[in-house]
Design a protein around this motif. Structure first.
Motif, PDB file in Angstrom:
ATOM      1  N   ALA A  69     -27.801  -5.473 -15.161  1.00  0.00           N
ATOM      2  CA  ALA A  69     -27.517  -4.104 -15.585  1.00  0.00           C
ATOM      3  C   ALA A  69     -26.651  -3.355 -14.580  1.00  0.00           C
ATOM      4  O   ALA A  69     -26.433  -2.150 -14.734  1.00  0.00           O
ATOM      5  CB  ALA A  69     -28.822  -3.346 -15.813  1.00  0.00           C
TER       6      ALA A  69
ATOM      7  N   SER B 145     -33.260  -9.344 -13.476  1.00  0.00           N
ATOM      8  CA  SER B 145     -32.378 -10.333 -14.105  1.00  0.00           C
ATOM      9  C   SER B 145     -31.856 -11.331 -13.089  1.00  0.00           C
ATOM     10  O   SER B 145     -31.702 -12.519 -13.397  1.00  0.00           O
ATOM     11  CB  SER B 145     -31.201  -9.640 -14.797  1.00  0.00           C
ATOM     12  OG  SER B 145     -30.359  -8.997 -13.847  1.00  0.00           O
TER      13      SER B 145
ATOM     14  N   ARG C 250     -31.056  -6.018 -18.132  1.00  0.00           N
ATOM     15  CA  ARG C 250     -30.541  -5.217 -19.250  1.00  0.00           C
ATOM     16  C   ARG C 250     -31.609  -4.962 -20.312  1.00  0.00           C
ATOM     17  O   ARG C 250     -31.446  -4.089 -21.159  1.00  0.00           O
ATOM     18  CB  ARG C 250     -29.352  -5.923 -19.901  1.00  0.00           C
ATOM     19  CG  ARG C 250     -28.121  -6.042 -19.018  1.00  0.00           C
ATOM     20  CD  ARG C 250     -26.949  -6.616 -19.819  1.00  0.00           C
ATOM     21  NE  ARG C 250     -25.726  -6.690 -19.032  1.00  0.00           N
ATOM     22  CZ  ARG C 250     -25.292  -7.781 -18.411  1.00  0.00           C
ATOM     23  NH1 ARG C 250     -26.006  -8.900 -18.490  1.00  0.00           N
ATOM     24  NH2 ARG C 250     -24.165  -7.772 -17.728  1.00  0.00           N
ATOM     25  N   GLN C 251     -32.701  -5.732 -20.283  1.00  0.00           N
ATOM     26  CA  GLN C 251     -33.716  -5.620 -21.324  1.00  0.00           C
ATOM     27  C   GLN C 251     -35.061  -6.056 -20.764  1.00  0.00           C
ATOM     28  O   GLN C 251     -35.131  -6.679 -19.699  1.00  0.00           O
ATOM     29  CB  GLN C 251     -33.346  -6.505 -22.512  1.00  0.00           C
ATOM     30  CG  GLN C 251     -33.328  -8.001 -22.175  1.00  0.00           C
ATOM     31  CD  GLN C 251     -32.631  -8.843 -23.210  1.00  0.00           C
ATOM     32  OE1 GLN C 251     -31.400  -8.785 -23.340  1.00  0.00           O
ATOM     33  NE2 GLN C 251     -33.404  -9.612 -23.970  1.00  0.00           N
TER      34      GLN C 251
END
Length: 358
Positions: A92, A142, A314-315
């Motif tokens: 991100a 991540s 990002r998630q």
């Protein structure tokens, strides 16, 4: 020797080679690459103090997803700010820091977690068991950066295992069982699937923290529903069971064996650092642990100083089956079966004679 039904049902674990198009992007920038065996990539000629072009960053992020990690060689004397800035190339594009700050951390930078085998220089004893960084978060990091500010003279690296290839190495029956499992973190109550689909590579990948898991739920199978249909279908509490102590020990030992087997089965590597190595992992694709030598005293091994930076995802790494992202493990469990439901910083002790500090 003939194959048993269990071994014959396995697929050989595979790790894709470097993509030729992405290699050409790297070489167009005057860099060279070395594909490691069986996973990982070393990159020569870069200076991470200068931002790489965006297409190259995207290409390297894809290689991390497929091959687990990349190493920028010869990045000596990076400052704290330079290390943090280069770490923002991935995920991100933000740093996600959740750790304490050791007094020896350069500039007391809050984004750097300094590890060492000498307590005057960093935190001792970090990461002895297989794990993924930040498993107590919903949006598990991540990527992670490991910068070897000082490599010990006698070695002391990191072990890496590719979790997509590890899933391939499981017998079909265990693949089906593990895809119905969801772990509950013992410290934060966050839930994660024991098998997820990697958002970049698309590979089914195993995922389990051996040091901070307080419970594991099994979604019971239903006739006529495939595993993909089960994962997408919300379920009621009576369609789950808690794994009991024997089930948990079997699962954790199987997972630990699966990671340990990575070295002989072609999906693991024992990486040895040089001073100035800047290694980035895809933390959704790769499990890791410190090598035993990394924790030997500096007087015996030589001084080891490693700086870690963790990057925001990002998630969320969300559970399947309509389960919530958090289930309060400090309170009573909402399921209709008896089993392990254990809160605390360490979680379920699947083995009594190993250190836990992840």
């Amino acid at each position: 020797m003939g194959q048993t039904p269990e071994t014959s049902s396995r697929r050989l674990p595979t790790i894709p080679p470097l993509d030729p198009y992405r290699v050409s992007l790297i070489e167009q920038e005057g860099l060279s690459v070395r594909q490691l065996d069986p996973l990982g990539v070393e990159i020569y000629g870069a200076d991470v103090r200068t931002r790489l072009p965006e297409p190259l960053i995207e290409a390297l992020e894809a290689e991390m997803a497929n091959r687990g990690f990349i190493v920028f060689k010869h990045q000596t004397d990076l400052s704290a700010d330079e290390l943090v800035t280069a770490s923002k190339w991935w995920g991100a594009r933000e740093i996600h820091s959740t750790h304490g700050i050791h007094p020896a951390t350069p500039g007391r930078n809050r984004h750097i977690f300094r590890c060492s085998n000498d307590q005057r220089h960093g935190i001792l004893g970090v990461g002895p068991q297989w794990h993924n960084d930040g498993s107590f978060e919903a949006a598990t990091f991540s990527h992670s950066a490991y910068y070897m500010a000082r490599a010990p003279e006698q070695g002391g690296g990191t072990h890496f295992a590719h979790q997509g290839a590890a899933f391939d190495a499981l017998p079909k029956q265990k693949q089906a069982f593990w895809q119905r499992l969801v772990s509950v973190n013992s410290a934060s109550s966050v839930t994660h699937p024991v098998v997820h689909t990697h958002p970049v590579s698309g590979r089914k990948s195993v995922w389990l923290h051996l040091g901070m898991t307080g419970a594991v739920l099994e979604r019971l199978p239903e006739d006529g529903l495939s595993i993909d249909e089960l994962q997408k279908a919300p379920a009621t509490a009576d369609q789950f069971r808690l794994l009991n102590e024997d089930d948990m020990k079997a699962l954790f030992n199987d997972y630990n064996d699966l990671m340990n087997d990575s070295f002989s089965q072609g999906y693991g590597i024992r990486y040895h650092y040089d001073t100035g190595d800047l290694l980035f992992i895809d933390n959704w694709a790769l499990a890791h642990r410190a090598s035993p030598e990394a924790h030997l005293p500096a007087e015996q091994q030589g001084l080891r100083i490693m700086d870690r930076v963790t990057i925001k995802a990002r998630q969320d790494l969300a559970p399947h089956f309509g389960l919530p992202q958090y289930i309060n493990i400090a309170g009573p469990h909402p399921f209709n079966s008896d089993g392990v439901w254990q809160a605390g910083g360490v979680g379920f002790r699947w083995k009594d004679d190993i250190p836990m500090q992840n």
